[in-house]
Design a protein around this motif. Structure first.
Motif, short mmCIF file in Angstrom:
data_model
loop_
_atom_site.label_atom_id
_atom_site.label_comp_id
_atom_site.label_asym_id
_atom_site.label_seq_id
_atom_site.Cartn_x
_atom_site.Cartn_y
_atom_site.Cartn_z
N MET A 68 0.83 -1.21 0.00
CA MET A 68 0.00 0.00 0.00
C MET A 68 0.86 1.25 0.00
O MET A 68 0.49 2.27 -0.59
N LEU A 69 2.02 1.18 0.66
CA LEU A 69 2.92 2.33 0.70
C LEU A 69 3.53 2.59 -0.67
O LEU A 69 3.93 3.73 -0.97
N LYS A 70 3.60 1.56 -1.51
CA LYS A 70 4.19 1.71 -2.83
C LYS A 70 3.15 1.53 -3.94
O LYS A 70 3.49 1.27 -5.09
N PHE A 75 0.80 1.16 -9.70
CA PHE A 75 -0.46 1.41 -10.41
C PHE A 75 -0.76 2.89 -10.65
O PHE A 75 -1.80 3.23 -11.19
N GLY A 76 0.13 3.80 -10.18
CA GLY A 76 -0.17 5.22 -10.25
C GLY A 76 -0.10 5.80 -11.65
O GLY A 76 0.50 5.23 -12.57
N TYR A 213 7.56 9.62 3.21
CA TYR A 213 6.17 9.27 2.87
C TYR A 213 5.56 10.31 1.94
O TYR A 213 4.52 10.90 2.24
N ASN A 214 6.22 10.53 0.81
CA ASN A 214 5.65 11.37 -0.24
C ASN A 214 5.64 12.86 0.09
O ASN A 214 4.78 13.60 -0.36
N GLY A 215 6.57 13.31 0.91
CA GLY A 215 6.72 14.74 1.16
C GLY A 215 5.52 15.37 1.84
O GLY A 215 4.84 14.74 2.65
#
Length: 288
Positions: A68-70, A75-76, A213-215
């Motif tokens: 889930m973290l990646k 899939f993004g 965690y994605n800024g």
């Protein structure tokens, strides 16, 4: 992917050569997402954030939570498409937050660094306890050098506040304040700084852990904020209690080693922090 409202299961098998979908449920899943199809459609349409839906227990995640973290790495939507379509793709946000482009020049964004906040305090706690005068000068020097050493990093309010407070405590000692009072009070000030942020929207640790965690997009994630709120509160309480035994030990022969003594518990807390920031989100994701 198990869609609970229509009772259908789809398994995505990913490998180096590509991916395939299995619909007979014959494989053992590494990560199992249980969600109503309507909820997943709302997330895909951008009507609700995936992390917010998870925090509200609108869907569950069982097994390996690292997927889930990646998620958006697999899939993004690519960065530009994500920005143009208004979608909150983690991969897209990561590319967007990685910097900005002026003309043909790419200007990377700055990241925060907790060392900017910690080094001045550590200098005072360790060296001032060993030698009051020399240690205070070392602490003031640390407050002056840290901004230069970390000039490429983004400063937070707590970096600036730490330099100001440590300089103040050091100056007070040089002007004659007893170190037995100054040192415990410095731990108290540190603990108050941490604990006070728990009454605001963003706890202290979130300003630093967001880098992994994605800024800054992580600051919109309620699960991320809740995890950091718990950790910040625990660290704050630790340093609110530290002045008690510090004051007692400062009156004994242990005084020169008080910095080392007070580093023992934080080491264990650091290990706990690493474990908790992985365990707690996974626990919430399981719906427990």
């Amino acid at each position: 992917m198990y869609y609970t409202d229509i009772n259908e299961c789809y398994q995505i098998v990913m490998g180096k050569e590509g991916s395939r979908v299995v619909t007979d449920g014959s494989l053992t899943a590494g990560t199992r997402i249980e969600t109503p199809l309507s909820v997943w459609r709302s997330i895909a349409a951008g009507e609700i954030r995936g992390d917010e839906a998870l925090m509200r227990h609108l869907y569950k995640v069982k097994g390996d939570f690292n997927l889930m973290l990646k998620w958006d790495d697999y899939f993004g939507i690519p960065g530009n498409r994500a920005v143009e379509s208004g979608q909150t793709s983690e991969a897209g946000n990561r590319q967007a937050s990685a910097g900005k482009t002026v003309g043909k020049i790419h200007i990377p964004s700055k990241e925060t660094n907790m060392n900017m906040m910690l080094i001045p305090w550590m200098a005072f706690w360790i060296f001032a306890a060993i030698n009051t005068t020399a240690g205070s000068y070392v602490s003031i020097g640390a407050c002056m050098l840290v901004p230069l050493l970390f000039f490429q990093n983004k400063k937070t309010l707590y970096d600036i506040l730490s330099g100001t407070l440590v300089s103040g405590f050091s100056m007070a000692v040089l002007l004659g304040a007893p170190i037995r009072l100054a040192l415990p009070l410095s731990y108290l000030a540190f603990g108050v700084m941490w604990t006070a942020t728990c009454f605001g929207e963003i706890p202290l640790t979130a300003h630093y852990s967001m880098n992994s965690y994605n800024g800054e997009d992580a600051l919109k994630n309620p699960l991320f904020l809740k995890t950091n709120w718990i950790l910040t509160l625990m660290w704050g309480i630790l340093y609110l209690l530290t002045p008690i035994w510090t004051y007692v030990l400062m009156g004994t022969h242990i005084q020169p080693y008080i910095g080392a003594v007070n580093s023992v518990v934080p080491i264990f807390m650091g290990v706990f922090t690493v474990w908790f920031q992985k365990w707690y989100p996974a626990k919430v994701a399981r719906g427990k």
